[in-house]
Design a protein around this motif. Structure first.
Motif, PDB file in Angstrom:
ATOM      1  N   HIS B 177     -11.396 -28.636  36.296  1.00 35.16           N
ATOM      2  CA  HIS B 177     -10.698 -27.434  36.782  1.00 35.16           C
ATOM      3  C   HIS B 177      -9.231 -27.669  37.148  1.00 35.16           C
ATOM      4  O   HIS B 177      -8.442 -26.726  37.223  1.00 35.16           O
ATOM      5  N   LEU B 206      -9.576 -28.129  30.335  1.00 34.92           N
ATOM      6  CA  LEU B 206      -8.334 -27.368  30.136  1.00 34.92           C
ATOM      7  C   LEU B 206      -7.322 -28.155  29.306  1.00 34.92           C
ATOM      8  O   LEU B 206      -6.135 -27.835  29.301  1.00 34.92           O
ATOM      9  N   ILE B 279     -13.007 -28.784  23.061  1.00 32.88           N
ATOM     10  CA  ILE B 279     -12.936 -27.739  24.085  1.00 32.88           C
ATOM     11  C   ILE B 279     -13.316 -26.416  23.447  1.00 32.88           C
ATOM     12  O   ILE B 279     -12.490 -25.753  22.827  1.00 32.88           O
ATOM     13  N   ASP B 280     -14.591 -26.040  23.556  1.00 33.34           N
ATOM     14  CA  ASP B 280     -14.992 -24.737  23.050  1.00 33.34           C
ATOM     15  C   ASP B 280     -14.826 -23.694  24.156  1.00 33.34           C
ATOM     16  O   ASP B 280     -14.413 -24.009  25.268  1.00 33.34           O
ATOM     17  N   SER B 281     -15.116 -22.450  23.828  1.00 34.00           N
ATOM     18  CA  SER B 281     -14.845 -21.367  24.790  1.00 34.00           C
ATOM     19  C   SER B 281     -15.649 -21.529  26.075  1.00 34.00           C
ATOM     20  O   SER B 281     -15.151 -21.255  27.168  1.00 34.00           O
ATOM     21  N   LEU B 284     -14.118 -24.265  28.201  1.00 35.15           N
ATOM     22  CA  LEU B 284     -12.878 -23.796  28.788  1.00 35.15           C
ATOM     23  C   LEU B 284     -13.143 -22.891  29.984  1.00 35.15           C
ATOM     24  O   LEU B 284     -12.525 -23.022  31.043  1.00 35.15           O
ATOM     25  N   ILE B 285     -14.103 -21.989  29.822  1.00 30.86           N
ATOM     26  CA  ILE B 285     -14.413 -21.064  30.920  1.00 30.86           C
ATOM     27  C   ILE B 285     -15.064 -21.799  32.081  1.00 30.86           C
ATOM     28  O   ILE B 285     -14.790 -21.506  33.240  1.00 30.86           O
ATOM     29  N   LEU B 288     -12.201 -23.352  33.841  1.00 32.00           N
ATOM     30  CA  LEU B 288     -11.338 -22.347  34.474  1.00 32.00           C
ATOM     31  C   LEU B 288     -11.993 -21.774  35.723  1.00 32.00           C
ATOM     32  O   LEU B 288     -11.336 -21.538  36.735  1.00 32.00           O
ATOM     33  N   THR B 289     -13.312 -21.559  35.650  1.00 28.47           N
ATOM     34  CA  THR B 289     -14.017 -20.973  36.788  1.00 28.47           C
ATOM     35  C   THR B 289     -14.498 -22.043  37.768  1.00 28.47           C
ATOM     36  O   THR B 289     -15.009 -21.721  38.831  1.00 28.47           O
ATOM     37  N   LEU B 311     -19.727 -15.905  29.241  1.00 23.50           N
ATOM     38  CA  LEU B 311     -18.492 -16.039  30.010  1.00 23.50           C
ATOM     39  C   LEU B 311     -18.551 -15.225  31.299  1.00 23.50           C
ATOM     40  O   LEU B 311     -18.014 -15.633  32.329  1.00 23.50           O
ATOM     41  N   ASP B 312     -19.244 -14.077  31.243  1.00 27.27           N
ATOM     42  CA  ASP B 312     -19.414 -13.281  32.464  1.00 27.27           C
ATOM     43  C   ASP B 312     -20.260 -14.043  33.483  1.00 27.27           C
ATOM     44  O   ASP B 312     -19.994 -13.999  34.688  1.00 27.27           O
ATOM     45  N   ALA B 315     -18.133 -16.764  35.017  1.00 28.15           N
ATOM     46  CA  ALA B 315     -17.141 -16.222  35.951  1.00 28.15           C
ATOM     47  C   ALA B 315     -17.803 -15.920  37.294  1.00 28.15           C
ATOM     48  O   ALA B 315     -17.252 -16.217  38.363  1.00 28.15           O
TER      49      ALA B 315
END
Lengths: 342, 342
Positions: B177, B206, B279-281, B284-285, B288-289, B311-312, B315
């Motif tokens: 992160h 990241l 680094i897939d989606s 990454l999420i 990030l979260t 992703l939701d 988050a």
């Protein structure tokens, strides 16, 4: 997602090179359908500019460099039709591309034209920057292999290109050689020397492309190139969606919808890429020695034939400051290293 | 290769976690031969510490977390026999590992013992740090998921672990992160609070693991963890050979032979890795979260079952500060998101 830290910070225009620089990773073999699918997704995410073309730009498709699957016409038509709000960008290195290619791209609806030159050869951009201005499109200019000279020289070359009509100027880290401090001093010098937006384009050979791009933004660059999943030859380019996530976190503003951008990156991953970019030993050494990554395949072939370690060849090419187009230097280096080993 | 910029700079001890944290990428299935081959190559390159074990450390092999191919005994024996000058390291999270596991590892010749705790739970390291000191090995301690608290709290927790006998202390960016500035402020605070070497362990969610590790060194960390080719789950760890190349360039000293290290990385690439970290989606999420990457597979499964976007879920898990062990929170989040969507 509430991941941002603030709303201050710079406004950064992302220039998406997935469908141009990324082509190097698939020997320029992207099909119209693939281009359309990615361009639509990037457009939906609010990416400002989608660049398209042969990896080496307009007019570069050839037996020597590599034939693209599609003609420039076909690529431009496919992407133009896919874009609703994103601008379409093209890249041209004078020598490979001509004024005719440039006019043709503008006829196809190109909005942004990038003219590229070796870091000490800004002069070669004059005619095509003038043409781009005459054609009424946004004229940008970039210096390749920019690590080979210092901040002062780059700033002076960039100022010359502004004199030729460039509406944005900047540098490419073609060999993936920079550390963040290198980027900081160069972008600062350029930003101080010109009154147009400054461009930075990174490669990931040292695993620093995102950090270098952030350093560029903090030093004053406002146009940053990147590719979905880092799509590009060898170690790849700056990973677009990682960069946007990091810039968001830092409070810079790209205007891009990260969630939609991740969907675009997933499309690139599933439909464009044969394999994901990765930093292998050869990519790392080419970055470290500052040698253009296009030397990778011929160096590997020459090393195998001569029974040498490719890393030795790269180190020596770096010492001799080899640049793209000097592939015949590989044979010279191989001969010298072979003699030295005897 | 003459790539260094100077001979000043910090002395940095690289802690190679390839054969421990890397195991997450292959569900702990490394065989003795693979471990031996890599350990020998790392030893030849002059890597100071080669860490070995199940991805979650001593005693962690279990049905719930995942059974390793080898017993701790077999892993320790394979690596010990391969090392001539590198020290052998082990990792232990109290709860999964016990004092018995620790004694056993020392009997097998472990030189460096890492005791890990959640970032606010330094207290749980006391007994095992004491035991490690009693056994006469180097006792180190690290805080997991360290982004969840600020510099002051981390410094205080690290100081407590020094009080328990830790001879080096530091932080892991378990969720990948951090931005470099986050690392700088945390490592500075810790370095100011303790008089032992400070450790940093990054993840690449990241695309900043190398940059974060460099920031850690510049802020005072002198023990940096990394893995060959970034070997590790999801986005992977700090890429060892890229980090060493960059530290060399910056004039820091690792004592590692880069050429031999690249040979070790090639062995990892060819013999250890099923696929290279990327680094897939989702990675990454999760970075990030700030959600532990171990949530990836259960989140993907739950998202598919419930028809939600993973992703939701990430988050929302980030918002609720989910930590490892709280996998049941996924079901709660899925229920809440489903209700909200109706």
């Amino acid at each position: 997602m509430e991941t941002g830290r603030g709303t201050s910070g710079a406004r950064v225009a992302i220039h998406d090179a997935t469908l141009r620089d990324g082509q190097h990773a698939v020997r320029h073999q992207l099909a119209a359908e693939q281009m359309r699918a990615y361009a639509q997704a990037a457009d939906r995410a609010g990416v400002p500019v989608v660049e398209v073309g042969h990896g080496n730009g307009l007019g570069a498709s050839s037996l020597q460099i590599g034939r693209a699957r599609l003609t420039d016409d076909a690529m431009l038509a496919a992407v133009r039709e896919a874009l609703t709000s994103s601008q379409m960008g093209v890249f041209m290195a004078p020598g490979w591309g001509t004024g005719k290619d440039l006019r043709n791209a503008v006829d196809h609806g190109a909005d942004v034209v990038r003219i590229a030159a070796h870091c000490t050869e800004a002069a070669v951009t004059e005619r095509h920057l003038g043409l781009a201005r005459d054609l009424g499109v946004e004229a940008q200019a970039v210096l390749l292999m920019s690590h080979m000279v210092g901040p002062g020289r780059l700033a002076e070359q960039c100022a010359r290109m502004v004199g030729f009509g460039a509406q944005a100027v900047g540098i490419m880290d073609s060999a993936g050689h920079y550390l963040p401090t290198d980027v900081t001093e160069r972008i600062r010098a350029i930003a101080a020397a010109v009154d147009v937006p400054v461009i930075f384009h990174g490669h990931n050979n040292l695993s620093l492309a995102v950090a270098n791009s952030v350093a560029a933004v903090e030093a004053g660059a406002t146009i940053i190139d990147a590719c979905a999943r880092g799509f590009g030859a060898g170690a790849g380019n700056t990973q677009l969606e990682a960069l946007v996530a990091v810039l968001d976190r830092m409070g810079h503003r790209t205007g891009i919808d990260l969630r939609a951008l991740l969907a675009a990156a997933d499309i690139a991953h599933e439909q464009l890429l044969d394999e994901l970019p990765a930093i292998d030993s050869v990519s790392l050494i080419s970055g470290l020695t500052g040698v253009f990554s296009g030397f990778k395949l011929p160096v590997l072939a020459a090393a195998t034939a001569a029974g040498l370690d490719p890393l030795d060849i790269f180190a020596e090419l770096g010492r001799r400051q080899a640049v793209a187009g000097q592939e015949d230097l590989i044979a010279v280096v191989v001969r010298d290293l072979t003699v030295r080993a005897q």
